[in-house]
Design a protein around this motif. Sequence first.
Motif, PDB file in Angstrom:
ATOM      1  N   GLY A 185       0.811  -1.209   0.000  1.00 16.62           N
ATOM      2  CA  GLY A 185       0.000   0.000   0.000  1.00 16.62           C
ATOM      3  C   GLY A 185       0.846   1.261   0.000  1.00 16.62           C
ATOM      4  N   VAL A 186       0.195   2.381   0.242  1.00 21.99           N
ATOM      5  CA  VAL A 186       0.892   3.664   0.110  1.00 21.99           C
ATOM      6  C   VAL A 186       1.203   4.321   1.452  1.00 21.99           C
ATOM      7  CG1 VAL A 186      -0.080   4.147  -2.156  1.00 21.99           C
ATOM      8  CG2 VAL A 186      -1.300   4.897  -0.114  1.00 21.99           C
ATOM      9  N   ASN A 187       0.639   3.793   2.509  1.00 25.99           N
ATOM     10  CA  ASN A 187       0.872   4.416   3.808  1.00 25.99           C
ATOM     11  C   ASN A 187       2.204   3.969   4.408  1.00 25.99           C
ATOM     12  OD1 ASN A 187      -1.437   5.960   3.885  1.00 25.99           O
ATOM     13  ND2 ASN A 187      -2.673   4.316   4.814  1.00 25.99           N
ATOM     14  N   ASP A 188       3.036   4.936   4.742  1.00 28.09           N
ATOM     15  CA  ASP A 188       4.311   4.683   5.430  1.00 28.09           C
ATOM     16  C   ASP A 188       5.254   3.767   4.655  1.00 28.09           C
ATOM     17  OD1 ASP A 188       3.307   6.197   7.567  1.00 28.09           O
ATOM     18  OD2 ASP A 188       2.256   4.410   8.334  1.00 28.09           O
ATOM     19  N   GLY A 241      -3.135  14.331  -9.426  1.00 27.07           N
ATOM     20  CA  GLY A 241      -4.408  14.037  -8.783  1.00 27.07           C
ATOM     21  C   GLY A 241      -4.226  13.342  -7.449  1.00 27.07           C
ATOM     22  N   LEU A 242      -3.304  12.411  -7.395  1.00 30.92           N
ATOM     23  CA  LEU A 242      -3.064  11.672  -6.152  1.00 30.92           C
ATOM     24  C   LEU A 242      -2.462  12.576  -5.074  1.00 30.92           C
ATOM     25  CD1 LEU A 242      -1.701   8.365  -7.710  1.00 30.92           C
ATOM     26  CD2 LEU A 242      -3.841   8.640  -6.434  1.00 30.92           C
ATOM     27  N   LEU A 243      -1.581  13.476  -5.493  1.00 31.73           N
ATOM     28  CA  LEU A 243      -1.002  14.411  -4.520  1.00 31.73           C
ATOM     29  C   LEU A 243      -2.089  15.318  -3.952  1.00 31.73           C
ATOM     30  CD1 LEU A 243       2.396  15.403  -6.187  1.00 31.73           C
ATOM     31  CD2 LEU A 243       2.052  14.067  -4.112  1.00 31.73           C
ATOM     32  N   ARG A 300      -5.435  16.671   0.605  1.00 31.71           N
ATOM     33  CA  ARG A 300      -6.759  17.006   1.135  1.00 31.71           C
ATOM     34  C   ARG A 300      -7.219  16.015   2.214  1.00 31.71           C
ATOM     35  NH1 ARG A 300     -11.058  20.178  -0.669  1.00 31.71           N
ATOM     36  NH2 ARG A 300     -13.133  19.411  -0.104  1.00 31.71           N
ATOM     37  N   TYR A 301      -6.855  14.747   2.016  1.00 30.36           N
ATOM     38  CA  TYR A 301      -7.348  13.719   2.950  1.00 30.36           C
ATOM     39  C   TYR A 301      -6.178  12.969   3.582  1.00 30.36           C
ATOM     40  CZ  TYR A 301     -11.654  14.469   0.306  1.00 30.36           C
ATOM     41  OH  TYR A 301     -12.729  15.043  -0.304  1.00 30.36           O
ATOM     42  N   ASP A 302      -6.425  12.508   4.818  1.00 33.69           N
ATOM     43  CA  ASP A 302      -5.462  11.636   5.485  1.00 33.69           C
ATOM     44  C   ASP A 302      -5.819  10.200   5.120  1.00 33.69           C
ATOM     45  OD1 ASP A 302      -3.811  10.181   7.052  1.00 33.69           O
ATOM     46  OD2 ASP A 302      -4.392  11.102   8.963  1.00 33.69           O
ATOM     47  N   LEU A 303      -5.004   9.607   4.358  1.00 39.52           N
ATOM     48  CA  LEU A 303      -5.333   8.268   3.864  1.00 39.52           C
ATOM     49  C   LEU A 303      -5.328   7.227   4.978  1.00 39.52           C
ATOM     50  CD1 LEU A 303      -3.410   8.190   0.466  1.00 39.52           C
ATOM     51  CD2 LEU A 303      -5.732   8.952   0.955  1.00 39.52           C
ATOM     52  N   ARG A 350     -10.783   3.339   2.173  1.00 42.74           N
ATOM     53  CA  ARG A 350     -11.269   3.327   0.789  1.00 42.74           C
ATOM     54  C   ARG A 350     -10.417   4.243  -0.094  1.00 42.74           C
ATOM     55  NH1 ARG A 350     -14.988   5.670  -2.611  1.00 42.74           N
ATOM     56  NH2 ARG A 350     -15.348   7.399  -1.185  1.00 42.74           N
ATOM     57  N   LEU A 351     -10.135   5.392   0.474  1.00 37.97           N
ATOM     58  CA  LEU A 351      -9.275   6.312  -0.291  1.00 37.97           C
ATOM     59  C   LEU A 351      -7.850   5.777  -0.397  1.00 37.97           C
ATOM     60  CD1 LEU A 351     -10.340   9.905   0.842  1.00 37.97           C
ATOM     61  CD2 LEU A 351     -10.781   8.750  -1.319  1.00 37.97           C
ATOM     62  N   GLU A 352      -7.407   5.081   0.622  1.00 41.17           N
ATOM     63  CA  GLU A 352      -6.063   4.494   0.539  1.00 41.17           C
ATOM     64  C   GLU A 352      -6.006   3.459  -0.586  1.00 41.17           C
ATOM     65  OE1 GLU A 352      -4.743   2.004   3.662  1.00 41.17           O
ATOM     66  OE2 GLU A 352      -2.741   1.832   2.805  1.00 41.17           O
ATOM     67  N   ARG A 353      -7.073   2.665  -0.700  1.00 39.29           N
ATOM     68  CA  ARG A 353      -7.107   1.684  -1.795  1.00 39.29           C
ATOM     69  C   ARG A 353      -7.138   2.394  -3.140  1.00 39.29           C
ATOM     70  NH1 ARG A 353     -10.664  -0.990   1.722  1.00 39.29           N
ATOM     71  NH2 ARG A 353     -12.506  -0.268   0.602  1.00 39.29           N
ATOM     72  N   LEU A 354      -7.896   3.496  -3.147  1.00 38.74           N
ATOM     73  CA  LEU A 354      -7.957   4.276  -4.386  1.00 38.74           C
ATOM     74  C   LEU A 354      -6.576   4.834  -4.742  1.00 38.74           C
ATOM     75  CD1 LEU A 354      -9.728   5.586  -6.626  1.00 38.74           C
ATOM     76  CD2 LEU A 354      -9.979   7.571  -5.110  1.00 38.74           C
ATOM     77  N   ALA A 355      -5.882   5.342  -3.733  1.00 40.11           N
ATOM     78  CA  ALA A 355      -4.540   5.890  -3.967  1.00 40.11           C
ATOM     79  C   ALA A 355      -3.584   4.786  -4.406  1.00 40.11           C
ATOM     80  CB  ALA A 355      -4.032   6.571  -2.708  1.00 40.11           C
TER      81      ALA A 355
END
Lengths: 411, 340
Positions: free
Chosen positions: B215-218, B286-288, B293-296, B301-306
């Motif tokens: 994933g994209v977090n951390d 767009g991803l930036l 704007r949001y904390d993933l 759901r947004l994290e999956r989208l990212a």
Amino acid sequence: MSDKSNYDDIEDRAEERLSHVEFDTELGKQMARDARRVSNDELSRAAFEEKYVDDVRQEFGVDLRSDSQADAEATPGVPPTESKASRRDMLKATGALATGAVAAGAGSSVAGEFVSGSTGGTAAAQEGGDVQMGMVIDTTTCIECLRCVQGCKEENNTPEGHFWQDVFRFQREDKEYDAAPNTLEGSDPLQRPCMHCDDAPCIEVCPNNSRFKTENGRVLCDYDTCLGCAYCEVACPYHVNSFVHEGPPDYLANPEENEDYEPILDDVTAEFEDQKRDEEGRWVAGTPPDGSCSKCTFCAHRELDDEQDGSTTACEDVCPVDAIQFGDLHDPESAPRQYLRETVGELDDAEAGPKQYIEEYPDETFTLREDASDPNIIYVGDDLSDVEVTAVPGPTTKDDRGLEEKDRTLH
Amino acid sequence: MTAVSPLLPSQFWSLSIGVYLFLGGLAGGAYVTGAVADFLSVRDPSRREGYLATARWGTVLGVVALAIGGPILLFHLGEPLHVIMFWLFTNFDSWMTIGIWVIVLFMVLSILQALWLGFGADRGFSIPGDVLSPVTGLIDTVADTTRPSEGVRRGLNAFGALVGVLLIVYTALLLSASSEVVPMWDATWLPPLFLASGLSMGIAAAVGATTLTRGVNDTGVTMFSIADDVIIVAEMVVIYMLLATLVNGGPTAVETQRYLLTEGNVIFWGGVVAAGLLLPLAISGGLLALEWRYDLHENPRLERLATAGYATKFGFVIFGGLMLRLTIIYAALNVPLFGV
């Protein structure tokens, strides 16, 4: 220089190299001395022939006055060959005799060296180790008969679609043609063998040293190690390399079964179906194997064959108008250098190299793509590097000669 | 323009060489990305696992890409068995020779780093399963036995990154050695173009794999993606310079540029510029904006989208890298033997 010192090298070399041959070595030495006298204008060709014609016929079974086998049959539209440069023909014949005599006793590489010296001019020039075989090609006398293309194809038994010697026919945009483009008057030619460059790009890029330069300046390929990576094809400014996909065409193997094909060489093809190896055992001539990248060798097989005349090439032999002159470009007495002197002029500095002609006679001589390489083919004629051209059939096409036309891209 | 030119470069070197150049660039870029991630894992412990994952993917992708590209190159040869005579490869005037030895060195370094980062005490790959355990156990033993100190390993990794850069650049120099014959393979601009593209593809491949697996977090994906964006912009500048050089060059260079922008427009404008450069930049933008704007972390759901967005972006980058190399091969024209 005294007369004796002029010929000492011949005596020394002949003693060393003719000591084991079955032929009359004294005859060989005497002929070599007199050949050089002809070269130095101290003896006429007629006198030379008169002196040796009987001995040569008796010793070698060769008629000193006859031309090469390639010229035996006249081609329609092609002038007869009797007008060939007299002095050079004599030297060729002498070279051929020397080939047989020397090679029989001293090995093919020595034969090649000796023959190069005999044709190219002085033997001393060869011994200097500064030999560069090359050609002077006259685009103004070429009659676009494509005999050189066919002769090369037959002698080297080259693969399907490969033309180690090619003749491009075209019209220049800066010239008006009154005749149709399928006539000699309506087209211009450019003969294109391998340039055997001084700084050959193919050698530079070849990863495993399969491409190399020989002592006498030929650029050859060792088919035993060639990868077939095609880097040489990519890098060559002259587009002379061809990847071997298949063997020689059927019309070379069975000309009698191909009615459209009429050979111009009698029995040479069969001689060169085999691998030809140099003194180091490298497979450098003969029909190249599938998967390799092949190109013109300046008929290196002739140098490697005891029975052949290594001082000439097939294309030179069959040219009916002597438009191709092969020899050591570094030797002022070689055939190409003599041709330049006789047809173009003398250089201001007689000691200057042949490429000085491009500087001194820019309107009469040119080389191709000298920006990308240092070729050893010097053309006589109008430089066509910077003019637009259009490909035309010319008076003779490959189809006319029964050769398959190679797909050529125009852009 | 009319001139006599017997064959086009793509009639000698075509799809297989284009794919090989692509894989070579991707391998070198992935390794460099992995090496950078390896160093970042020390500097930023909070993302250590994510960076180490990228480091491992870099080494693995480096090995895999060349493991595929090597045979492709080999089977392109007319006489592949002649490669056995490896001792003949000593013409170091040839970039092919240099490249072959660079590949050998690169493979050794990549395999070693993959071994040390993925097996043994670290068990980075965490390959599961009892069936494979006898094999992985043996590899673990080899890894632990050969593993140097971390300092030495990272030193070797830095050296490997330099070799990776050389691998990328060599794929350009292989072509540009013939720039006098093929103006498209410009000696000034092709090396930086391939370098930028190779690094961009490497980031896309190695970080893209991390994106898909972690994933994209951390994981540092966003940071690497921004670096990729900068490289993409640089690549666009280099492409512009290459086109400008061509249009100001000789007749063949001008014809090449014209061909590129007309007949070759689908692969160039569509494949290279649109799909490989502009679309990734747009997705990244767009991803930036989304991340700004949001904390993933707060919104799975947004994290999956990212994650899907970054994976898509990286996919387009890799596709564009392939298109770039095919363009460089197929749009190339020879300087004619004579005529202009």
